[in-house]
Design a protein around this motif. Structure first.
Motif, short mmCIF file in Angstrom:
data_model
loop_
_atom_site.label_atom_id
_atom_site.label_comp_id
_atom_site.label_asym_id
_atom_site.label_seq_id
_atom_site.Cartn_x
_atom_site.Cartn_y
_atom_site.Cartn_z
N TYR A 171 0.73 -1.63 -0.11
CA TYR A 171 0.36 0.17 0.05
C TYR A 171 0.92 0.99 0.22
O TYR A 171 0.25 2.38 -0.51
CB TYR A 171 -0.95 0.02 0.98
CG TYR A 171 -0.27 0.21 2.11
CD1 TYR A 171 0.07 1.73 2.97
CD2 TYR A 171 0.48 -0.36 3.63
CE1 TYR A 171 -0.04 1.86 4.25
CE2 TYR A 171 0.89 -0.27 4.54
CZ TYR A 171 0.50 1.68 4.61
OH TYR A 171 1.31 2.00 6.07
N ARG A 172 2.44 1.08 0.39
CA ARG A 172 2.99 2.29 0.19
C ARG A 172 3.54 2.63 -1.21
O ARG A 172 3.59 3.76 -0.98
CB ARG A 172 4.30 2.37 1.59
CG ARG A 172 3.54 2.27 2.89
CD ARG A 172 5.10 2.27 3.67
NE ARG A 172 5.20 2.28 4.77
CZ ARG A 172 4.91 4.27 5.81
NH1 ARG A 172 5.43 4.83 4.61
NH2 ARG A 172 4.87 3.94 6.95
N GLU A 173 3.27 1.52 -2.38
CA GLU A 173 3.71 1.97 -3.28
C GLU A 173 1.98 2.73 -4.20
O GLU A 173 2.65 2.86 -4.97
CB GLU A 173 4.20 0.83 -3.84
CG GLU A 173 5.84 -0.23 -3.28
CD GLU A 173 5.96 -1.39 -3.95
OE1 GLU A 173 6.18 -1.15 -5.03
OE2 GLU A 173 5.82 -2.26 -3.94
N LEU A 174 1.58 2.16 -3.62
CA LEU A 174 0.23 2.96 -4.26
C LEU A 174 0.35 4.22 -4.75
O LEU A 174 0.19 4.97 -3.60
CB LEU A 174 -1.51 2.45 -3.07
CG LEU A 174 -1.41 1.28 -3.47
CD1 LEU A 174 -2.20 0.38 -3.24
CD2 LEU A 174 -0.67 -0.33 -4.78
N HIS A 201 -4.75 -3.07 -0.33
CA HIS A 201 -5.61 -2.56 -1.10
C HIS A 201 -5.99 -1.05 -0.18
O HIS A 201 -5.04 -0.16 0.48
CB HIS A 201 -7.01 -3.08 -0.53
CG HIS A 201 -6.78 -4.76 -1.22
ND1 HIS A 201 -6.63 -5.59 -0.16
CD2 HIS A 201 -7.05 -5.30 -2.01
CE1 HIS A 201 -6.04 -6.70 -0.93
NE2 HIS A 201 -6.59 -6.50 -2.64
N ILE A 202 -6.78 -0.17 -0.93
CA ILE A 202 -7.25 1.10 -0.80
C ILE A 202 -9.05 1.15 -0.32
O ILE A 202 -9.55 0.41 -0.53
CB ILE A 202 -6.52 2.11 -1.75
CG1 ILE A 202 -7.95 1.57 -2.56
CG2 ILE A 202 -5.48 2.22 -2.02
CD1 ILE A 202 -8.69 2.13 -3.34
N ILE A 203 -9.23 2.05 0.18
CA ILE A 203 -10.75 2.63 0.51
C ILE A 203 -10.86 3.97 -0.20
O ILE A 203 -9.78 4.61 -0.39
CB ILE A 203 -10.90 2.36 1.61
CG1 ILE A 203 -10.23 3.38 3.15
CG2 ILE A 203 -10.96 1.05 2.92
CD1 ILE A 203 -10.85 4.06 4.13
N ALA A 204 -11.99 4.72 -1.23
CA ALA A 204 -11.98 6.06 -1.52
C ALA A 204 -13.16 6.65 -0.86
O ALA A 204 -14.16 5.45 -0.64
CB ALA A 204 -11.86 5.65 -2.37
N ILE A 205 -13.15 7.36 -0.08
CA ILE A 205 -13.76 7.91 0.10
C ILE A 205 -14.86 9.40 -0.74
O ILE A 205 -14.34 10.27 -0.56
CB ILE A 205 -14.03 8.59 1.76
CG1 ILE A 205 -14.29 8.11 2.17
CG2 ILE A 205 -15.81 9.06 1.58
CD1 ILE A 205 -12.94 7.51 3.03
N VAL A 206 -16.23 9.11 -1.47
CA VAL A 206 -16.71 10.45 -2.01
C VAL A 206 -17.84 10.87 -1.32
O VAL A 206 -19.18 10.72 -1.36
CB VAL A 206 -17.25 9.61 -3.31
CG1 VAL A 206 -17.88 10.69 -4.53
CG2 VAL A 206 -16.11 9.37 -4.53
N LYS A 207 -18.25 12.45 -1.71
CA LYS A 207 -19.51 12.94 -1.23
C LYS A 207 -19.83 13.77 -1.76
O LYS A 207 -19.18 14.93 -2.57
CB LYS A 207 -19.74 13.36 0.20
CG LYS A 207 -20.82 13.72 0.76
CD LYS A 207 -20.84 13.68 2.36
CE LYS A 207 -22.00 14.83 2.73
NZ LYS A 207 -21.94 15.77 3.05
N LYS A 247 -11.69 11.65 -1.52
CA LYS A 247 -10.40 11.57 -0.67
C LYS A 247 -9.61 10.13 -0.25
O LYS A 247 -10.76 9.17 -0.50
CB LYS A 247 -10.68 12.19 1.18
CG LYS A 247 -8.91 11.86 1.57
CD LYS A 247 -8.89 12.16 2.55
CE LYS A 247 -7.53 12.09 3.85
NZ LYS A 247 -6.94 13.61 2.92
N ILE A 248 -8.63 9.13 -0.59
CA ILE A 248 -8.01 7.82 -1.30
C ILE A 248 -7.29 7.14 -0.08
O ILE A 248 -6.45 8.73 0.51
CB ILE A 248 -7.65 7.82 -2.88
CG1 ILE A 248 -7.80 6.54 -2.95
CG2 ILE A 248 -6.03 8.23 -2.99
CD1 ILE A 248 -8.06 6.08 -4.14
N LEU A 249 -7.03 6.79 0.37
CA LEU A 249 -6.87 6.08 1.69
C LEU A 249 -5.65 5.17 1.91
O LEU A 249 -5.97 4.02 0.98
CB LEU A 249 -7.56 6.98 2.91
CG LEU A 249 -7.58 7.89 3.77
CD1 LEU A 249 -8.80 8.17 4.29
CD2 LEU A 249 -6.58 8.63 4.10
N PRO A 250 -5.29 4.38 2.84
CA PRO A 250 -4.64 3.00 2.54
C PRO A 250 -6.19 2.58 3.43
O PRO A 250 -6.29 2.99 4.22
CB PRO A 250 -3.41 2.70 3.02
CG PRO A 250 -3.52 4.10 3.98
CD PRO A 250 -4.13 5.42 3.61
#
Length: 937
Positions: A451-454, A540-546, A530-533
């Motif tokens: 995830y640190r490479e993403l 994997h990542i998680i992304a949040i959209v509002k 916003k996108i986060l580990p």
């Protein structure tokens, strides 16, 4: 006669005679009214033999040589027929027809199989005998064209092809022509494409194609026809583009498709895997500004294109290297263009060059590389170190050539290693002690990324597969257009808001709300991303959209190209409120070696800081308990701060060592209004905190560099000391007004502190435990309240709180105070050794590797503050002061021209001194002023 017929049939089915077609001519008559193409094909031979022709969607009317009618035989391949040619003097004449519709439609009509075409590559010409009737609506791409009269068009194709160029039935398209290096590009565009847009596009495509021909491949065709279409594909002399003619995605797609055209129809490559690999390699990749980024980005897509590219690229790198391959292929290509018959077919050439017989993707999968069992041993006779480690290949196996970086404190070295087994040990002799190793920093291997490479950007959503969440079905209409846009990448859509600890280990997209118990401030209006580990998975990542309205989602689709490379953004209408590119992700698999890695207990399982970071990111408050005099603890705190700042620039640092009345000076320091020396003077650092400032200095400097807010947490020491000596009831009414909400009923905490109290000499100086307990709880309550006040005023911020670990152990101090205030969104980390370890100790417990720290220079004097300066009460034996001739009774007046009124004045000066620096002291001895210089050691 029957015997010879059997031999003929045998030849047809088993071993057709090899024969060559010298040239071909196709004469067409096309009736728009009947919707019918009628044609004659003439083939000229230099050998007798059996020839195979395509018959897909064609009606073959007859086949003749001279006056003799020839029989057609079925071929092994469906849609083909065979003919036996016994005479080379007369051409083979095949009559045929095909239905073609000229009805107007919104899209192009494309006919690929309209000629009986041989399997052998062929130069030919097409003659249209009623050209005036169809010239407005029918296009057949060609390299040259002649018009002997109004009714006749002769279309010539000199470059041998395996398939004819298509017939394209068009409506009202805008024709534009670009001449480039004796080549012509003919564009047929949507009529809405403005002249202004064309001017910009023409300039861009000339610039890119000139570079493409100069640096990569020259076009093998004299002319190329390019159409706007709903489907993207390459046909002979023809490209169909579905993307808008601008933006990076278009240019990457265009160059890849153009390269496919060159290899499929110019170099006649038939292997589909090789064709796709060559199209990607010589297309967008060779012209990319950053090839490392391109390879990394391709790995992220998890696409068939990525798998194909890396299958070819790994073979290329392992056997010859990219630079040598490019040189060899350039020589081959130039020879091919000069005389194709003088060189090997491209598949054979590449097979020989790369030492591979077949481009087979069946067993080529993403590999996972793990470094295990590493050790660093000193080598005394060489005055260096021996590094050993085991490299393991998981998930699949293939021979790998891997670039390796070994980094120490100052420099590093690069090595190339070969992994020819599933696991292999490596050993290196090094001059300096290694700090970390980095595998595959240039992304030359198709592998799993940490995830640190993403790279965390909006574009990631179009590259990754993910599960999407909507809290309720009622929100579907709001997000429908975005959901539809992302549908190709969506594995599933769930109507729920899962809890943090139940998240599946997949890439996740949260629409409208983050997971439960995940702290993230969401603006009320506009569009936020916003996108986060992933907090539970390192891969994997998680992304949040509002979004506040469907209009904002439509605005996103318009602004998307300009936001693709941002990891976080917020806009309202078409106005960008803010956007942020996350700091560079790591390049390569980075392994911190044992001596530099902090390990902790999450109970019973050892974890690295890197591993728990995604979990920390879900909390709004991170409490880190330190031993104040341990330098390694403060380096660990800095690492946490940097890691969180990477994802959340809206970050604050809460400081136990600074008291609330001095908040203004922390703000001034961050804003650059005062320097470090002024800061220490203003906050009365050494008067109120007994630990060296350099222990914390890196944290203060990083905060100023990044404009991270520093928050003073502690009560004035005057109040704390008074409570410590005389209890809370001794405070004045005014002093009590400064106190936080206080709850002294904490029996477990009281018992815990009493054990500590008994081990120290507090009783000897008359201190009562009840007052000690009151003072400790008072500070806990105040620091908790102060942190929460900041968070309530700044809900979008996260805060890292740096305190002594006694305020956090077993959740008794600050954690209890936070919970009493109904705040649970925090994590606690304890640093250093503990007498007793149990699950309630903290959320995480780390043992940072000890780090050498050189304390501030000490003069070796005991001082007393007086009106005139600092009076020397005692000079320690063998000290710097004794060597310099300082005597008891001397009064230090100035140091480096700075007047000395308090002991802390001298400490601040010594704080910024280095070894071998001179300290200039002015002192008063009885009535005589003396100046001396001390070399600090």
């Amino acid at each position: 006669m029957f015997f010879f017929f059997l031999i003929f049939l045998f030849l047809l089915k088993v071993s057709p005679l090899k024969a060559d077609i010298l040239s071909a001519r196709f004469e067409l008559f096309i009736s728009k009214e009947k919707g019918l193409l009628q044609g004659k094909a003439l083939f000229f031979f230099d050998k007798e033999g059996i020839y195979t022709f395509s018959q897909k969607d064609l009606e073959i009317l007859s086949a003749k040589q001279g006056e003799e009618s020839l029989k057609l035989y079925s071929a092994e391949k469906e849609g083909f027929f065979k003919v036996l040619v016994k005479d080379t003097k007369s051409p083979l004449l095949i009559a045929f027809e095909k239905k073609i519709s000229f009805k107007r439609t919104p899209f192009l009509k494309i006919y690929e199989d309209y000629l009986p075409f041989p399997e052998t590559p062929l130069s030919f010409e097409i003659v249209i005998n009623n050209y005036s009737e169809v010239q407005e609506s029918l296009i057949i791409p060609s390299e040259e064209e002649e018009f002997p009269n109004k009714e006749t068009a002769i279309l010539k194709i000199e470059k041998p092809l395996r398939n004819p160029p298509p017939i394209i039935i068009v409506n009202a398209l805008k024709k534009k022509v670009i001449d480039l290096n004796q080549k012509t590009l003919v564009f047929y565009l949507n009529p809405s494409f403005s002249e202004r847009d064309w001017g910009v596009f023409e300039k861009n495509i000339k610039k890119r194609l000139e570079r493409f021909e100069r640096e990569v491949l020259s076009l093998p065709f004299k002319r190329l026809f390019i159409f706007s279409h709903f489907e993207e594909k390459a046909l002979p002399l023809t490209l169909f583009l579905k993307k808008e003619l601008k933006g990076d995605l278009f240019w990457d797609s265009f160059l890849t498709l153009l390269t496919e055209e060159i290899f499929r129809y110019g170099l006649l490559v038939e292997d589909k895997n090789l064709l796709k690999a060559l199209s990607l390699y010589f297309g967008a990749y060779k012209l990319s500004e950053n090839k490392i980024w391109y390879r990394k980005n391709l790995i992220l897509t998890s696409s068939m294109e990525a798998q194909t590219f890396f299958y070819f690229y790994e073979i290329l790198e392992r056997n010859i290297g990219e630079e040598n391959f490019d040189k060899a292929f350039k020589v081959y290509y130039e020879k091919f263009l000069a005389n194709a018959s003088s060189v090997k077919p491209v598949e054979v050439f590449l097979g020989d060059l790369l030492e591979t017989k077949k481009f087979d993707l069946e067993n080529f999968k993403r590999v996972s590389l793990k470094v295990k069992d590493f050790e660093i041993l000193p080598v005394e006779e060489r005055k260096g170190y021996r590094l050993r480690f085991l490299l393991v290949q998981e998930g699949t196996f293939r021979p790998l050539k891997i670039k390796l970086k070994i980094l120490d404190e100052k420099f590093g070295k690069e090595e190339v290693i070969f992994l020819n087994r599933e696991s292999e040990s490596y050993e290196f002799l090094l001059k300096d002690k290694p700090k970390e190793i980095v595998l595959d920093p240039e992304y030359k291997i198709f592998r799993t990324l940490s995830y640190r490479e993403l790279p965390h950007t909006w574009k990631s959503l179009s590259q990754l597969k993910f599960i999407a969440y909507l809290p309720q079905k009622e929100y579907y209409s709001l997000y429908r257009d975005l959901i539809e846009k992302l549908r190709p990448n969506t594995l599933a859509l769930h109507y729920s808001q899962p809890e943090l600890q139940t998240l599946p280990k997949e890439n996740l997209l949260f629409l409208h709300l983050p997971p439960q118990n995940y702290h993230l401030y969401l603006p009320e209006e506009g569009f936020f991303f916003k996108i986060l580990p992933h907090p539970l998975s390192h891969e994997h990542i998680i992304a949040i959209v509002k979004a506040s309205s469907t209009k904002e989602i439509h605005n996103l689709l318009k602004l998307e190209d300009s936001l693709n490379n941002y990891s976080e953004f917020h806009f309202q209408g078409k106005k960008i409120v803010y956007k942020r590119i996350m700091e560079d992700s790591e390049k390569g698999i980075t392994v911190k070696l044992t001596e530099e890695r902090s390990y902790g207990l999450k109970p019973k399982n050892l974890e690295s800081l890197e591993t728990i970071l995604p979990e920390l990111l879900s909390s709004q408050l991170i409490l880190i308990g330190e031993n104040h005099n341990e330098y390694s603890h403060h380096l660990f705190q800095l690492e946490v701060i940097k890691s969180i700042y990477h994802y959340y620039p809206q970050l604050a640092i809460g400081l136990e060592m600074v008291q609330i009345p001095f908040q203004k000076y922390l703000d001034d320091f961050i804003e650059g209004k005062i320097d470090e020396k002024e800061l220490l003077e203003k906050i009365e650092y050494y008067d109120r905190w007994k630990f060296d400032y350099p222990l914390y200095r890196d944290i203060f400097l990083f905060a100023r560099e990044k404009k991270i807010k520093l928050v003073a947490l502690d009560l004035p020491s005057e109040i704390v000391k008074k409570v410590f000596k005389e209890g809370i009831n001794s405070l004045s009414k005014e002093e009590k007004m400064l106190l936080p909400e206080l709850d002294l009923y904490r029996p477990e905490y009281q018992s815990f502190l009493e054990k500590i109290f008994q081990k120290h000499d507090f009783k000897d100086n008359g201190t009562k435990f009840s007052y000690f307990f009151q003072a400790q709880v008072l500070r806990d309550e105040n620091m908790a309240e102060r942190a929460l006040e900041f968070i309530k005023k700044n809900p979008s911020y996260k805060m890292v709180v740096l305190v002594g670990k006694g305020h956090l152990e077993y959740g008794y101090g600050i954690p209890t105070s936070l919970k009493k205030r109904n705040f649970y969104n925090f994590k606690s980390i304890l640093l250093g050794e503990e007498e007793k370890v149990e699950p309630s100790l903290a959320d995480y417990w780390f043992l940072p590797e000890p780090k050498a720290y050189k304390p501030l220079p000490k003069l070796g004097v005991i001082l007393e503050e007086e009106k005139e300066g600092l009076k020397v009460k005692e000079v320690l034996k063998d000290s710097l002061a004794e060597k310099a001739g300082i005597l008891p009774g001397d009064i230090l007046l100035r140091a480096d021209d700075k007047e000395l009124k308090k002991i802390s004045d001298l400490k601040i000066i010594l704080t910024f001194k280095k070894e071998k620096d001179l300290l200039r002291l002015e002192l008063l001895r009885k009535t005589q002023k003396i100046t001396i210089e001390i070399l600090l050691e």
